[in-house]
Design an enzyme around this catalytic site. Structure first.
Site, mmCIF file in Angstrom:
data_model
loop_
_atom_site.group_PDB
_atom_site.id
_atom_site.type_symbol
_atom_site.label_atom_id
_atom_site.label_comp_id
_atom_site.label_asym_id
_atom_site.label_seq_id
_atom_site.Cartn_x
_atom_site.Cartn_y
_atom_site.Cartn_z
ATOM 1 N N GLN A 11 49.467 19.041 -1.550
ATOM 2 C CA GLN A 11 50.493 20.070 -1.683
ATOM 3 C C GLN A 11 50.368 21.080 -0.545
ATOM 4 O OE1 GLN A 11 53.079 20.348 -4.077
ATOM 5 N NE2 GLN A 11 53.724 21.827 -2.548
ATOM 6 N N HIS A 52 44.444 20.882 -4.849
ATOM 7 C CA HIS A 52 45.660 20.077 -4.630
ATOM 8 C C HIS A 52 45.938 20.046 -3.112
ATOM 9 C CE1 HIS A 52 49.244 18.006 -5.458
ATOM 10 N NE2 HIS A 52 49.948 18.895 -6.103
ATOM 11 N N ARG A 99 45.219 11.317 -9.264
ATOM 12 C CA ARG A 99 45.519 12.606 -9.908
ATOM 13 C C ARG A 99 44.842 12.582 -11.273
ATOM 14 N NH1 ARG A 99 51.104 15.895 -10.788
ATOM 15 N NH2 ARG A 99 50.537 16.363 -8.643
ATOM 16 N N ARG A 124 56.210 16.705 1.192
ATOM 17 C CA ARG A 124 55.139 15.927 0.558
ATOM 18 C C ARG A 124 55.172 14.490 1.070
ATOM 19 N NH1 ARG A 124 53.063 17.435 -4.395
ATOM 20 N NH2 ARG A 124 51.619 15.746 -3.967
ATOM 21 N N CYS A 143 55.251 25.108 -5.490
ATOM 22 C CA CYS A 143 54.871 23.687 -5.454
ATOM 23 C C CYS A 143 55.720 22.852 -6.407
ATOM 24 C CB CYS A 143 53.389 23.527 -5.748
ATOM 25 S SG CYS A 143 52.832 24.423 -7.192
ATOM 26 N N ASP A 187 53.130 29.481 -8.737
ATOM 27 C CA ASP A 187 53.020 28.220 -9.481
ATOM 28 C C ASP A 187 53.174 28.570 -10.956
ATOM 29 O OD1 ASP A 187 52.523 25.604 -10.206
ATOM 30 O OD2 ASP A 187 50.367 25.670 -9.800
HETATM 31 N N1 CP Z 1 53.835 19.742 -6.935
HETATM 32 C C1 CP Z 1 53.499 18.625 -7.574
HETATM 33 O O1 CP Z 1 52.371 18.128 -7.460
HETATM 34 O O2 CP Z 1 54.519 18.082 -8.308
HETATM 35 P P1 CP Z 1 54.342 16.966 -9.416
HETATM 36 O O3 CP Z 1 53.452 17.527 -10.493
HETATM 37 O O4 CP Z 1 55.735 16.668 -9.902
HETATM 38 O O5 CP Z 1 53.715 15.755 -8.784
#
Ligand code: CP
Length: 298
Positions: free
Chosen positions: A132, A129, A102, A284, A256, A216
């Site tokens: 997700q 992403h 990430r 997830r 998300c 989001d």
């Molecule tokens: N949706 C998501 O990626 O959550 P986090 O940022 O908590 O990992």
């Protein structure tokens, strides 16, 4: 040959079904499964941004598949002090059996994957992403029994965000009818001309025939300095009862997460019976276990 998951472009429709099938099995058998495809393997989890769901679900997922999760704070790695991405990829490939990352730059992740000899999974970049979206689609399949052109989904908010981009690729892959309700034109080129993706400036028009409302946060990681302007331009795109009532009568709400009640979603929608955000978050874990088993478990 090793395979990466950097965006949903890396997955075919058949592979998507394979992921759904394995994820559903792993979910059903979570407490009884002796499926350990990562036994004896170490998976590096590189994080340059904050996370709750992604970090925990990947760490737990690697462990449940029998592997060793290795959390790496990118700011404490030498890549943060000038070591090249290519050298980092070469070195990590000598120690690890897979990388989950990430970070900010999608091009940086592409370079990492190009040089690494081990599979790389994108756990969020500024542009995409995919994990997700896999969880979102698994959730839609659980509730609707299918993910195809009969499903109407509308995303409200930043139409140029990593979530909007990923939804466009998901619609291209599955045929879902996607409306993006946003003040600015989304990156519709990602759809490659697919007619099932449309941009609506009018938030009410986007709600027509919607089975799944999606949003989001308006201020994503890396956009904090632009907070005031973003709050102002996205305010008409809040998902609230008025917007929600314009969708199908049994419509559901997806997010998300993390959510900011009173900003991108009203509290009464977020906490309503139609909200399936915690099923979505749980998925997830199951879907990422399926992806890791398929890419890193050989
Ligand atoms: N949706 C998501 O990626 O959550 P986090 O940022 O908590 O990992």
């Amino acid at each position: 040959m090793k395979k990466d998951l950097l965006t949903l472009r890396d997955i075919t429709r058949d592979e998507l079904e394979q992921i759904f099938e394995l994820a559903a099995k792993l979910k059903r058998e979570r407490n009884t499964s002796d499926f350990k495809p990562l036994a004896g393997k170490s998976i590096g989890l590189i994080f340059a941004k904050s996370s709750t769901r992604t970090r925990v679900s990947f760490e737990v997922g690697v462990s449940e598949l029998g592997g060793n999760p290795l959390y790496l704070d990118q700011s404490k790695m030498q890549v943060g002090r000038g070591e090249t991405v290519a050298d980092t990829a070469n070195v990590l490939s000598r120690y690890l059996h897979g990388i989950v990352i990430r970070t900010f730059s999608h091009a940086g992740v592409e370079e990492l994957a190009r040089v690494a000899t081990i599979p790389v999974i994108n756990a969020l970049t500024d542009d995409f992403h995919p994990c997700q979206l896999l969880a979102d689609m698994l959730t839609i399949k659980e509730y609707s029994g299918k993910v195809d052109g009969s499903i109407g989904i509308a995303f409200y908010g930043d139409g140029r965000s990593n979530m909007a981009n990923s939804l466009i690729l998901a619609a291209k892959l599955t045929g879902m009818q996607l409306a993006i309700a946003s003040p600015e034109r989304p990156n519709l080129e990602l759809a490659g001309g697919a007619s099932n993706v449309r941009w609506e400036k009018d938030p009410e028009a986007a709600a027509k025939d919607v089975d799944y409302f999606y949003t989001d946060v308006w201020v994503s990681m890396g956009c904090e300095e632009d907070r005031e302007r973003r709050m102002q331009i996205f305010r008409p795109y809040q998902i609230n009862q008025k917007i929600f009532s314009l969708g199908k009568s049994n419509a559901k709400f997806l997010h998300c997460l993390p959510a900011h009640r009173g900003e991108e979603v009203s509290a009464d929608v977020m906490d309503s019976k139609a909200s399936i955000v915690f099923d979505e978050a749980e998925n997830r874990l199951h879907v990422q276990k399926a992806v890791m088993a398929l890419l890193m478990g050989k």
